[in-house]
Design an enzyme around this catalytic site. Structure first.
Site, PDB file in Angstrom:
ATOM      1  N   ARG A  19       0.847  -1.197   0.000  1.00 15.81           N
ATOM      2  CA  ARG A  19       0.000   0.000   0.000  1.00 15.81           C
ATOM      3  C   ARG A  19       0.880   1.242   0.000  1.00 15.81           C
ATOM      4  O   ARG A  19       0.969   1.963  -0.975  1.00 15.81           O
ATOM      5  CB  ARG A  19      -0.971  -0.013   1.186  1.00 15.81           C
ATOM      6  CG  ARG A  19      -2.165   0.932   1.020  1.00 15.81           C
ATOM      7  CD  ARG A  19      -1.839   2.369   1.355  1.00 15.81           C
ATOM      8  NE  ARG A  19      -1.359   2.510   2.727  1.00 15.81           N
ATOM      9  CZ  ARG A  19      -0.798   3.617   3.177  1.00 15.81           C
ATOM     10  NH1 ARG A  19      -0.607   4.669   2.381  1.00 15.81           N
ATOM     11  NH2 ARG A  19      -0.369   3.687   4.429  1.00 15.81           N
ATOM     12  N   ASP A  20       1.612   1.507   1.077  1.00 22.95           N
ATOM     13  CA  ASP A  20       2.524   2.655   1.100  1.00 22.95           C
ATOM     14  C   ASP A  20       3.614   2.476   0.041  1.00 22.95           C
ATOM     15  O   ASP A  20       4.091   3.440  -0.569  1.00 22.95           O
ATOM     16  CB  ASP A  20       3.149   2.809   2.485  1.00 22.95           C
ATOM     17  CG  ASP A  20       3.315   4.258   2.909  1.00 22.95           C
ATOM     18  OD1 ASP A  20       3.800   5.059   2.093  1.00 22.95           O
ATOM     19  OD2 ASP A  20       2.950   4.593   4.049  1.00 22.95           O
ATOM     20  N   HIS A  23       3.270   4.090  -3.416  1.00 19.48           N
ATOM     21  CA  HIS A  23       3.727   5.464  -3.655  1.00 19.48           C
ATOM     22  C   HIS A  23       5.120   5.459  -4.281  1.00 19.48           C
ATOM     23  O   HIS A  23       5.392   6.190  -5.232  1.00 19.48           O
ATOM     24  CB  HIS A  23       3.764   6.250  -2.344  1.00 19.48           C
ATOM     25  CG  HIS A  23       2.429   6.547  -1.756  1.00 19.48           C
ATOM     26  ND1 HIS A  23       1.432   7.200  -2.445  1.00 19.48           N
ATOM     27  CD2 HIS A  23       1.913   6.305  -0.514  1.00 19.48           C
ATOM     28  CE1 HIS A  23       0.369   7.336  -1.668  1.00 19.48           C
ATOM     29  NE2 HIS A  23       0.636   6.802  -0.498  1.00 19.48           N
ATOM     30  N   HIS A 202       2.650   4.389  13.151  1.00 17.23           N
ATOM     31  CA  HIS A 202       3.044   4.283  11.744  1.00 17.23           C
ATOM     32  C   HIS A 202       4.114   5.332  11.496  1.00 17.23           C
ATOM     33  O   HIS A 202       3.847   6.530  11.579  1.00 17.23           O
ATOM     34  CB  HIS A 202       1.814   4.538  10.855  1.00 17.23           C
ATOM     35  CG  HIS A 202       2.105   4.562   9.384  1.00 17.23           C
ATOM     36  ND1 HIS A 202       1.789   3.507   8.552  1.00 17.23           N
ATOM     37  CD2 HIS A 202       2.651   5.520   8.586  1.00 17.23           C
ATOM     38  CE1 HIS A 202       2.126   3.816   7.309  1.00 17.23           C
ATOM     39  NE2 HIS A 202       2.655   5.040   7.299  1.00 17.23           N
TER      40      HIS A 202
END
Length: 354
Positions: A19-20, A23, A202
């Protein structure tokens, strides 16, 4: 590193590669890559992995970029491939919808981070309540947490808990915080939340503090930690999972993850697919120093080339303006204004894509 004896402390690790990490890949990850990474994480004993577009459910857009596949396609493939690992999704109210959350659940997702800016928890009650109705592991995710005080974050977390969140996260989206900042915020949350409500952290590694901040969070009472194998994520990446697990093993913190499998995975699977080396460099360090949202990095680098303004100068100005996630359009606006002020732009429309 720690003044508190953490031996025997149990921590739930949540990997952000899929997910991250999107980017860092400019959202360009194939289903085959997703499945390969997810399977390796599953075999390494990672209990949770997050799978969506970098901006979460509903993220495929002109502003956030288009992935080659839908969130549903990624989720169906990954959920069908893993055996033990639970799959989570990210949802930003106003971008992702409850219909998309239902679709993610139907694909096999069983956990959700409902993410808001650190002062806007009141935008999340419907989405958290719906997640609970579905029976999902439901987390309130307070982004850009350095922009709110510990006391303010505690009240925001209390709101999310009242909506049904089972976990509340302190989210250092900019990689700005130091261990003392993290401890103060986690401690403030722990003081007001119910004992059964978990706290998560996080981190981003923009100032090289991802691991230290994660340990500080555990010291203050956090029991869930987000990280990413190889650090694959926005900016200088997330807390590198394999290094974090190694530190935990040295300190006696129990993660349930296989360290050597994670090390091999970082070296053999993650590093080869990186489009650029995810590390602390001039621009990513500026993100952390100036307190800028980590996903702004690649956008700013492109805009820097277009307008002839150093990326560092643009990032410092964005930090001064306290820009937050979702305001990516302000990167162009800020660079254009700076170019005009420096005599680099005569025509107001110059450099703007048709």
């Amino acid at each position: 590193m720690s003044e508190v004896n953490l031996k025997g402390r149990k921590v739930t690790v949540h990997d952000m590669c899929l997910r991250d990490g999107m980017h860092a890949k400019r959202e360009q990850m194939s289903i085959e890559q997703m499945v390969t990474i997810a399977t390796a994480l599953d075999e390494a004993g990672v209990p949770y992995i997050q799978v969506t577009h970098g901006a979460g459910l509903g993220g495929n857009s002109l502003q956030h970029g288009f992935a080659p596949h839908s969130n549903e396609a990624y989720l169906a493939a990954v959920c069908g491939a893993v055996k033990q690992t639970k799959v989570s999704v990210l949802l930003l109210p106003g971008l992702g919808t409850m219909r998309e959350l239902q679709s993610a659940y139907d694909c096999g997702a069983r956990s959700v981070h409902v993410a808001t800016h650190c002062t806007e928890a009141d935008t999340s009650p419907q989405h958290i309540a719906f997640a609970r109705k579905l029976g999902m592991d439901s987390t309130g995710f307070l982004m850009m947490a350095h922009l709110n005080t510990p006391e303010g974050l505690a009240q925001q977390g209390k709101l999310m808990e009242s909506y049904g969140a089972q976990t509340v996260y302190i989210t250092d989206s900019a990689g700005y915080m130091l261990p003392g900042d993290v401890k103060a915020r986690v401690s403030a949350l722990r003081d007001v939340l119910k004992p059964e409500t978990e706290i998560g952290f996080h981190g981003h590694h923009n100032m090289g503090m991802g691991i230290a901040n994660s340990i500080a969070a555990i010291e203050a009472g956090a029991s869930r930690i987000d990280a990413s194998v190889g650090g694959l994520g926005a900016g200088a990446g997330n807390t590198p999972l394999e290094a974090f697990v190694a530190v935990c093993e040295r300190m006696g913190i129990e993660t349930g993850c296989d360290l050597f499998k994670l090390m091999d995975m970082a070296e053999d699977i993650i590093f080869p697919i990186m489009d650029h080396i995810v590390r602390v460099d001039r621009s990513s360090l500026t993100l952390g120093f100036a307190g800028v949202y980590s996903t702004f990095l690649l956008h700013t680098n492109r805009v820097s080339q277009r307008f002839g303004i150093p990326a560092r100068d643009i990032l410092v100005e964005l930090g001064r303006k306290k820009m937050i996630g979702g305001q990516e359009d302000m990167i162009i606006d800020t660079a254009m204004t700076m170019a005009k002020e420096r005599g680099l732009l005569k025509d107001a429309t110059a450099g703007v894509a048709p």
